[in-house]
Write an enzyme that holds these catalytic residues in place. Structure first.
Site, mmCIF file in Angstrom:
data_model
loop_
_atom_site.group_PDB
_atom_site.id
_atom_site.type_symbol
_atom_site.label_atom_id
_atom_site.label_comp_id
_atom_site.label_asym_id
_atom_site.label_seq_id
_atom_site.Cartn_x
_atom_site.Cartn_y
_atom_site.Cartn_z
ATOM 1 N N CYS A 29 16.261 79.299 86.800
ATOM 2 C CA CYS A 29 15.445 79.951 88.039
ATOM 3 C C CYS A 29 13.934 80.640 87.887
ATOM 4 C CB CYS A 29 15.821 81.104 88.722
ATOM 5 S SG CYS A 29 18.126 81.456 89.085
ATOM 6 N N ARG A 47 12.377 74.847 87.850
ATOM 7 C CA ARG A 47 12.921 75.615 87.547
ATOM 8 C C ARG A 47 13.941 75.235 88.141
ATOM 9 N NH1 ARG A 47 11.039 78.408 82.926
ATOM 10 N NH2 ARG A 47 13.140 79.592 83.361
ATOM 11 N N TRP A 68 17.815 79.059 91.509
ATOM 12 C CA TRP A 68 18.738 76.938 90.708
ATOM 13 C C TRP A 68 20.454 78.293 91.589
ATOM 14 C CZ3 TRP A 68 22.455 75.927 87.621
ATOM 15 C CH2 TRP A 68 22.971 75.161 87.724
ATOM 16 N N ASN A 125 16.692 85.377 86.876
ATOM 17 C CA ASN A 125 17.247 84.852 86.386
ATOM 18 C C ASN A 125 18.443 84.569 85.764
ATOM 19 O OD1 ASN A 125 17.146 81.443 85.194
ATOM 20 N ND2 ASN A 125 15.111 81.698 83.654
ATOM 21 N N GLY A 126 19.687 83.749 85.979
ATOM 22 C CA GLY A 126 20.708 83.609 84.078
ATOM 23 C C GLY A 126 22.081 83.805 84.977
ATOM 24 N N GLU A 182 19.839 56.839 77.828
ATOM 25 C CA GLU A 182 18.694 57.643 78.646
ATOM 26 C C GLU A 182 18.518 56.976 79.534
ATOM 27 O OE1 GLU A 182 14.705 59.955 79.687
ATOM 28 O OE2 GLU A 182 17.026 60.266 78.736
ATOM 29 N N LYS A 215 17.941 58.546 83.633
ATOM 30 C CA LYS A 215 17.159 58.849 84.619
ATOM 31 C C LYS A 215 17.564 58.052 85.422
ATOM 32 C CE LYS A 215 14.429 60.585 82.454
ATOM 33 N NZ LYS A 215 14.999 61.457 81.814
ATOM 34 N N GLU A 235 19.977 60.305 87.474
ATOM 35 C CA GLU A 235 19.302 62.059 88.113
ATOM 36 C C GLU A 235 18.163 62.094 89.266
ATOM 37 O OE1 GLU A 235 18.180 64.660 84.101
ATOM 38 O OE2 GLU A 235 16.574 61.821 84.291
ATOM 39 N N HIS A 239 35.255 46.116 75.683
ATOM 40 C CA HIS A 239 36.348 46.456 75.694
ATOM 41 C C HIS A 239 36.844 47.418 76.521
ATOM 42 C CE1 HIS A 239 36.942 45.021 71.120
ATOM 43 N NE2 HIS A 239 35.440 45.770 71.012
ATOM 44 N N LYS A 248 15.241 72.474 85.992
ATOM 45 C CA LYS A 248 13.973 71.915 84.396
ATOM 46 C C LYS A 248 14.701 72.408 83.065
ATOM 47 C CE LYS A 248 10.961 69.409 82.069
ATOM 48 N NZ LYS A 248 11.322 67.551 82.783
#
Length: 607
Positions: free
Chosen positions: A2, A27, A74, A98-99, A479, A483, A486, A502, A602
């Protein structure tokens, strides 16, 4: 996770708090709120969803006051509703947080038994009740906070505003970053330097366990033992222009295009072009004694670690293990003597990675950190800081931080190889020359943006997408898939190309695009062979290669993306560009929120 902003001002603060939140929205953006104190009355405005909703609320119902705190959330405990949005007001106490308070349940039960009534589902409200209860028992705000902080277990950054104190903010941090800022007759606090960029350039970073008492004329910092301490006041180095999109549509697009410059800036710190050698910062240990490397990171940064494994083992002949940070401590890893532990993080505050770093240090492991924020917790705690110089990265999906991390990882691999006696001068010279070429090659890759945009509409129609690569291009396939997931919300997976037969090849049909990363070189033929196996079963292939590779294998692809011919060492740095641009343009074509994708934030500062 946050974002927090606080202002002790000489003029109205609501608009400035809102601007601070705009710089912190990366954030978290599940909800947002602002609280101010005016004529002894605490008042607040909160709104569910993105910050624009709070802006509309403030336009309809302005908030007066020259002192206030603000928050963009968040969600962790409690759904992202207005009732759960911060700030929370309990009696004379207003709080933003935050946390995660890990022991909130027994604390909440204790408070309910004491007759306290809760209005939200959050762990944050527990802290407000605890402090308010201490105030009701006759303690001062400072003493109330000091008595409550030791009872909180977990990770937090907290700011308090009190109805009876028009010249006081109290802030505390444990496991989550917090910064204080110094002004002229005003003082400030924020989650990071970005929050304060439009307010002041004079800041101090609180250390782990610190808490601070702010008035308009002073900032007094205490450590976790409640002893007064001094924290160095430094220039923030962040201006509002640095966190502006400029003429780009999105921060992600801007940051993709910044890569030639920031990779060059990063390499300048590690290369000596005249001597044609790689240099690391001074260190208190000898790399020649390293017998094993353990790389720990999360998300995109973990793929940097996987590519680093290829480079370190190839050049230095030192065994490397790469761990996802959230699993590292819990598998009780064997940490042998003469191990170099390497953490990789853009923010330097990623909770799982920070915990892994501390676990390694507790077991006597020498540590290095590839980190973009030199004032972060990790940067201060590692034995060797290897800074990237990407500048502020606001887009949630990491782009320029990734390529700068790769540049530093390459420098570390080469330096370790030289220290171990596995790399001669001529070989190092050749490597340096190739690294110097990387920024120009990235720029050449960006020149193909328009053709990537043109074919993105085809991928945007897919429900599932597969990415293939061999060697260091395998982590790059992971990656690329990340992306796409996301920011476009398309299900995507990355595979080592030899693993297709496989199992994953069962997914192939003409509705599943296959993105193949295949620069010409020693692994090209094997990758193309696996690609052709998929094409024989109806796969629609997008081949990303150089002119030579496209000439040899691009004929049956539904689309091709041409890259410059580069040395295998810098191939992952250069080929990162097309997978970033592809994800970006697919997301734009689908109309998703590129910079603020759903459910993400983020900086992940909670486990």
């Amino acid at each position: 996770m946050c974002g927090i902003v606080g202002i002790l001002g000489t003029s109205e603060v609501a608009d400035r708090l809102f601007e601070g939140l705009k710089r912190l929205e990366y954030r978290g953006y599940d909800s947002a709120g602002i609280a101010t104190l005016h004529d002894g009355v605490l008042d607040r405005r909160r709104a569910e969803g993105k910050l624009v909703n709070l802006g509309k609320r403030l336009a309809e119902e302005p908030l007066p006051g020259t002192i206030g705190i603000a928050h963009t959330r968040w969600a962790t405990h409690g759904a992202p509703t207005e009732d759960n949005a911060h700030p929370h007001i309990v009696g004379d106490v207003t709080i933003v947080h935050n946390g995660i308070i890990e022991n909130f349940k027994p604390l909440r039960d204790e408070l309910i038994a004491d007759g306290r009534v809760f209005n939200s589902q959050t762990d944050t409200e527990v802290v407000a009740h605890l402090v308010d209860r201490e105030l009701q028992r006759g303690k001062s705000p400072q003493d109330a906070v000091a008595s409550v902080l030791p009872r909180l277990h977990g990770a937090f950054a907290i700011a308090f505003l009190f109805a009876s104190e028009p010249d006081l903010l109290i802030a505390a941090r444990l496991g989550a970053p917090l910064t204080v800022g110094y002004g002229d007759g005003e003082n400030y606090l924020g989650s990071d330097a970005h929050a304060l960029a439009g307010l002041t350039q004079k800041i101090a970073y609180l250390d782990e366990g610190d808490w601070a008492v702010l008035t308009r004329q002073s900032i007094q910092v205490f450590d976790r033992e409640n002893r007064p301490v001094t924290r160095e006041v430094v220039p923030s180095g962040v201006s509002p222009a640095m966190i502006d999109k400029g003429n780009h549509r999105h921060f992600m697009q801007k940051e993709i295009y910044e890569q030639p410059v920031v990779v060059a800036q990063t390499l300048q710190s590690y290369l000596r072009p005249v001597e044609e050698m790689v240099a690391l910062p001074d260190m208190d240990f000898d790399l020649a004694g390293v017998e094993r490397v353990a790389i720990v990171a999360c998300g995109t940064a973990s793929y940097v670690g996987m590519i680093g494994k290829y480079w370190i083992e190839q050049f230095a002949r030192v065994p490397v293990e790469v761990d996802v940070a959230s699993e590292f401590r819990y598998r009780d890893p064997v940490l042998l003597p003469n191990t170099l532990g390497v953490v990789v993080s853009q923010s330097g505050e990623t909770a799982d990675t920070l915990a892994a770093l501390r676990h390694m240090k507790e077991h006597g492991v020498t540590t290095a950190g590839i980190i973009n924020v030199p004032t972060s917790s990790m940067a201060r705690e590692v034995d060797l800081l290897l800074s990237t110089h990407a500048g502020p990265e606001i887009g949630v999906a990491s782009t320029k931080a990734f390529t700068c991390q790769l540049a530093v990882m390459a420098a570390l691999a080469v330096n370790l190889a030289r220290a171990k006696g596995k790399l001669g001068g001529d070989e190092e010279t050749e490597i340096v020359r190739h690294l110097v070429e990387a920024p120009a090659s990235i720029n050449a890759a960006l020149a193909h943006d328009a053709e990537i945009e043109a074919m993105a509409h085809t991928i945007a129609q897919a429900r599932d997408v597969l990415y293939l690569g061999r060697g260091p291009d395998y982590p790059l396939a992971l990656e690329g898939a990340l992306k796409l997931k996301e920011i476009s919300y398309i299900h995507a997976e990355g595979y080592a190309s030899g693993e297709m037969k496989h199992g994953p090849i069962a997914l192939i049909d003409d509705n599943v695009p296959l993105i193949v990363l295949a620069p010409s070189g020693p692994l090209f033929d094997k990758t193309v062979s696996n690609m052709q196996e998929a094409q024989a079963r109806g796969a629609r292939v997008v081949l990303i290669s150089d002119a030579e590779g496209l000439k040899l294998a691009g004929e049956d692809a539904v689309a091709t993306i041409e890259m410059p011919k580069v040395h295998p060492l810098i191939s992952p740095i250069v080929y990162a560009v097309p997978v970033q641009l592809l994800a970006y343009h697919v997301a734009v074509a689908k109309g998703t929120d590129v910079d603020q994708p759903r459910n993400l934030a983020k900086s992940v500062t909670v486990e």
